[in-house]
Motif scaffolding. Structure first.
Motif, PDB file in Angstrom:
ATOM      1  N   LEU A  83      90.964  94.501  40.324  1.00  0.00           N
ATOM      2  CA  LEU A  83      92.067  95.332  39.846  1.00  0.00           C
ATOM      3  C   LEU A  83      91.573  96.639  39.232  1.00  0.00           C
ATOM      4  O   LEU A  83      92.079  97.720  39.541  1.00  0.00           O
ATOM      5  CB  LEU A  83      92.898  94.553  38.820  1.00  0.00           C
ATOM      6  N   VAL A  84      90.558  96.552  38.364  1.00  0.00           N
ATOM      7  CA  VAL A  84      90.027  97.756  37.710  1.00  0.00           C
ATOM      8  C   VAL A  84      89.492  98.738  38.742  1.00  0.00           C
ATOM      9  O   VAL A  84      89.546  99.962  38.555  1.00  0.00           O
ATOM     10  CB  VAL A  84      88.918  97.369  36.698  1.00  0.00           C
ATOM     11  N   LEU A 245      76.797  90.662  36.140  1.00  0.00           N
ATOM     12  CA  LEU A 245      76.883  92.112  35.932  1.00  0.00           C
ATOM     13  C   LEU A 245      76.819  92.834  37.275  1.00  0.00           C
ATOM     14  O   LEU A 245      77.577  93.782  37.534  1.00  0.00           O
ATOM     15  CB  LEU A 245      75.728  92.568  35.027  1.00  0.00           C
ATOM     16  N   SER A 246      75.957  92.349  38.153  1.00  0.00           N
ATOM     17  CA  SER A 246      75.827  92.933  39.490  1.00  0.00           C
ATOM     18  C   SER A 246      77.121  92.778  40.279  1.00  0.00           C
ATOM     19  O   SER A 246      77.588  93.712  40.947  1.00  0.00           O
ATOM     20  CB  SER A 246      74.671  92.244  40.220  1.00  0.00           C
ATOM     21  N   LEU A 251      82.283  95.026  42.486  1.00  0.00           N
ATOM     22  CA  LEU A 251      83.737  94.940  42.628  1.00  0.00           C
ATOM     23  C   LEU A 251      84.416  96.221  42.173  1.00  0.00           C
ATOM     24  O   LEU A 251      85.334  96.729  42.827  1.00  0.00           O
ATOM     25  CB  LEU A 251      84.280  93.751  41.824  1.00  0.00           C
ATOM     26  N   VAL A 252      83.974  96.766  41.036  1.00  0.00           N
ATOM     27  CA  VAL A 252      84.638  97.951  40.473  1.00  0.00           C
ATOM     28  C   VAL A 252      84.403  99.193  41.326  1.00  0.00           C
ATOM     29  O   VAL A 252      85.305 100.008  41.524  1.00  0.00           O
ATOM     30  CB  VAL A 252      84.165  98.179  39.022  1.00  0.00           C
ATOM     31  N   VAL A 413      83.460  88.331  50.287  1.00  0.00           N
ATOM     32  CA  VAL A 413      84.076  89.651  50.141  1.00  0.00           C
ATOM     33  C   VAL A 413      83.317  90.495  49.116  1.00  0.00           C
ATOM     34  O   VAL A 413      83.166  91.702  49.276  1.00  0.00           O
ATOM     35  CB  VAL A 413      85.558  89.503  49.759  1.00  0.00           C
ATOM     36  N   ALA A 414      82.821  89.846  48.058  1.00  0.00           N
ATOM     37  CA  ALA A 414      82.051  90.577  47.048  1.00  0.00           C
ATOM     38  C   ALA A 414      80.817  91.228  47.674  1.00  0.00           C
ATOM     39  O   ALA A 414      80.400  92.322  47.258  1.00  0.00           O
ATOM     40  CB  ALA A 414      81.646  89.640  45.911  1.00  0.00           C
TER      41      ALA A 414
END
Length: 531
Positions: A83-84, A245-246, A251-252, A413-414
Motif C-alpha cells: 500500500l505504501v 528490511l530487504s 515492496l515500497v 511477487v515480492a
C-alpha cells in the motif's frame, strides 16, 4: 456432486464473462494505439479501477491472507508494503511518466538517449519482471482449481497452469489493452464485493468485535501473543530481520517500476486523469488491504491452517467455505465457489496485464525501435509481432510455473518487485530528475540491477538449501537472504551513477530541458505521442 456442479458452473461463468468482454473489445481494437493504450480513452475512475484490478493479484488475495493466517503480524506487513508503495508511484512517477512517454517505459528513456541500447535494456527488464510476476499468478490458479475439483494431483495443477496460459494469450491477442482493461475493471468490482462479503460474515461471527477475533486467532495459532507482535516470521535471527528490511524496501520501491502498472498511465487522455486514477487506486487498494487483515486473522481463528497448505495459499477460499456454513453445506459450497471464481478472475486479469506489458515492449521497443529502426514499420506489423510475443511469453511462463508450485505466491511477487525496483526504478527516476544522466548510465542501472537481483535469487535459499526451496535436494546457496532488494536496489542506483559519470553524452543533456518541461507540465506530450 451437486456442489461440484455448482462450483464448476460459477467458475465457467466467470471465464465466459471475461471471454465475452474480450470479444466485444476486439471490435474496437483497430490501431496500434488501441492495442497498446486503449486509444487513451479511459477516464481516471475507470483506470483507477483497472489499476486496482491489475495490482490486487493472487498474491494479495491468496498469498497475503495466507501469510497473515500463518504468521500474524509479520504477514500483514506485506499489505503495508504494497500500500505504501503507491505513494512513490503517485508522487514521483504517474503523471510525469504519462506526459513523457507513449506506450512503454522505454519511451521516456529513448526520448533523450540512444534508442537501440536503452530500448533493448528496458525490453529485457520488462520481460523478466513480467515472467516473475506471471509465475505467482499461475501457481495460484493451479492451487485454486485443484481445491475446487477436490483433487491434489500434480497433473491437474499442471493442466490448469497450461489453461491459464492459453487464456492469457487469448485476452491479449484478441482484446488488446481495451479488452484487458475491461476485464480488470470487472474483476476489481467482483474482488471488492466478494472480499467485503467474507469480511462481513467473519466479523458477524464475532459480533463485530475485532479484539475478540484477534485474540481467538492468537490462541488458535499456537503462538499466543507472539502471533500479534512483530518477529514471528522475521525476528528469530539477525539474518531474518535483515531479510524483512530487504522485503520492505522491495515492496515500497517496486510498484513504481512494475511494467504492467506503468503502461496503465498511458491509457488516460491527460496527466490530470493519470493523477486521478492513482488516487482512486490508492482508495480501492487501501480498503482491500484492510480487508486482508480480517481475512488472514479470520482464517487463523476459524479454520485449520494446516489445510491451507504450507504456503497458506488456500486460507481465503477455505475461510469462505467455513463462514458460509462449513464443509459439506450448500452455503459453504456456494461461497467457496464464488470466492474461488473471483480469485480466478483476479488471476486472469493480472496475467493479461502482465502479458500485454511484456509483449508490447517486445514489439514496440525491440522490433520497431531496435531491429527495424531504419526501416518503416506498419502498425499492422507491430501489432502482429506483439501478438506473437504474447504467445512466446505465455509459453515460457507455463514452463517455469510448473516447478514453482510449492512457493508462497506473495513471496514470488515480492521477488518481481525486487527486480522492478533494482532495474527499472533507478533508470526512470534518474532520467526524469538528473540532467547529466545518459545512455550508459541507463543501461548500467537496468542490466546491473537486473543481473544482481536475479543472480542473488539463484544463489539464495529460494532456489536451494532449504525444505521450501525450488530445488530442496540441492544446495548451492551462498547468499543468505530470500529477498535480494537490500543489495540489488542500491546497486542499481549506484551503477546508474557510475555509468553516467564515466561517459559524456552532450545530446542527452541538451534534450533534458524539453523532457523536463514535458514531464512536469504535459506541454508537447500529446504531440510527441503522434510522432
Amino acid at each position: 456432486m451437486n456442489q461440484q456442479l455448482l462450483t464448476t458452473a460459477l467458475f465457467v461463468g466467470v471465464v465466459l464473462l471475461t471471454v465475452g468482454i474480450t470479444f466485444v473489445a476486439s471490435r474496437q481494437t483497430k490501431t496500434a494505439a488501441d492495442f497498446y493504450s486503449g486509444g487513451r480513452g479511459f477516464s481516471g475512475f475507470q483506470n483507477g479501477l483497472a489499476i486496482g484490478g491489475d495490482y490486487m493479484s493472487a498474491a494479495s488475495f491468496l498469498g497475503i491472507s495466507g501469510a497473515i493466517a500463518l504468521y500474524g503480524y509479520d504477514g500483514f506487513l506485506y499489505s503495508i508494503g504494497f500500500l505504501v508503495a503507491w505513494l512513490v508511484a503517485l508522487l514521483l512517477v504517474a503523471e510525469m511518466l504519462r506526459n513523457a512517454g507513449r506506450y512503454t517505459m522505454a519511451d521516456q528513456l529513448a526520448f533523450r538517449m540512444r534508442q537501440r541500447p536503452v530500448r533493448t535494456a528496458a525490453s529485457v527488464s520488462t520481460v523478466v519482471v513480467s515472467i516473475f510476476y506471471l509465475l505467482a499468478q499461475m501457481v495460484g490458479a493451479g492451487v485454486l482449481v485443484a481445491l475446487l475439483l477436490g483433487v491434489d494431483s500434480g497433473a491437474v495443477k499442471n493442466l490448469v497452469i497450461v489453461g491459464v496460459g492459453a487464456l492469457m494469450i487469448f485476452y491479449v491477442t484478441v482484446g488488446g489493452m481495451k479488452g484487458t482493461t475491461y476485464v480488470q475493471i470487472v474483476k476489481a468490482v467482483l474482488l471488492m464485493a466478494g472480499s467485503a462479503l467474507i469480511v462481513f460474515l467473519v466479523l458477524l461471527r464475532y459480533n463485530f468485535n475485532l479484539s475478540a477475533l484477534l485474540g481467538d486467532a492468537a490462541e488458535k495459532s499456537g503462538a499466543g501473543d507472539a502471533f500479534l507482535e512483530p518477529g514471528l516470521q522475521y525476528g528469530a535471527t539477525l539474518t531474518s530481520q535483515i531479510d524483512f528490511l530487504s522485503l520492505g524496501i522491495a515492496l515500497v520501491l517496486g510498484t513504481a517500476g512494475l511494467p504492467h502498472i506503468l503502461i496503465r498511465f498511458y491509457t488516460v487522455p491527460t496527466a490530470k486523469d493519470a493523477r486521478k486514477s492513482v488516487l482512486w487506486a490508492i482508495g480501492l487498494i487501501g480498503a482491500f488491504y484492510l480487508m486482508t487483515l480480517v481475512l488472514g486473522f479470520g482464517a487463523a481463528a476459524l479454520i485449520d491452517t494446516d489445510a491451507a497448505g504450507a504456503t497458506g495459499n488456500l486460507a481465503s477460499p477455505l475461510l469462505a467455505e467455513e463462514v458460509g456454513g462449513g464443509p459439506g453445506s450448500l452455503g459453504g459450497a456456494i461461497l467457496l465457489a464464488l470466492i474461488s471464481a473471483v480469485a480466478f478472475a483476479t488471476i486472469l486479469a493480472v496475467v493479461a496485464g502482465l502479458t500485454l506489458a511484456s509483449s508490447s515492449s517486445v514489439a514496440h521497443d525491440l522490433y520497431k525501435g531496435v531491429f527495424k529502426k531504419d526501416q518503416p514499420v506498419t502498425e499492422k506489423d507491430e501489432v502482429r509481432v506483439a501478438k506473437l510475443a504474447a504467445v512466446a511469453i505465455g509459453a515460457v511462463a507455463i514452463v517455469l510455473a510448473i516447478p514453482a508450485q510449492q512457493l508462497n505466491i506473495a513471496f514470488l511477487v515480492a521477488l518481481a518487485f525486487a527486480v522492478a525496483a533494482s532495474a527499472n526504478l533507478p533508470a526512470i527516476l534518474f532520467n526524469m530528475f538528473w540532467k547529466r544522466f545518459n545512455t550508459r548510465g541507463a543501461c548500467w542501472s537496468i542490466y546491473g540491477g537486473l543481473i544482481a537481483c536475479v543472480g542473488l535469487v539463484i544463489f539464495s535459499p529460494v532456489m536451494s538449501g532449504a525444505e521450501t526451496s525450488l530445488f530442496p535436494n540441492a544446495d548451492f546457496a551462498w547468499f543468505p537472504l530470500n529477498n535480494p532488494g537490500i543489495v540489488s536496489i542500491p546497486l542499481g542506483f549506484l551503477l546508474g551513477i557510475v555509468g553516467t559519470l564515466s561517459a559524456r553524452e552532450p545530446s542527452s543533456e541538451r534534450l533534458y530541458p524539453e523532457l523536463e518541461v514535458r514531464a512536469l507540465t504535459g506541454a508537447g506530450a500529446e504531440g510527441a505521442a503522434q510522432h
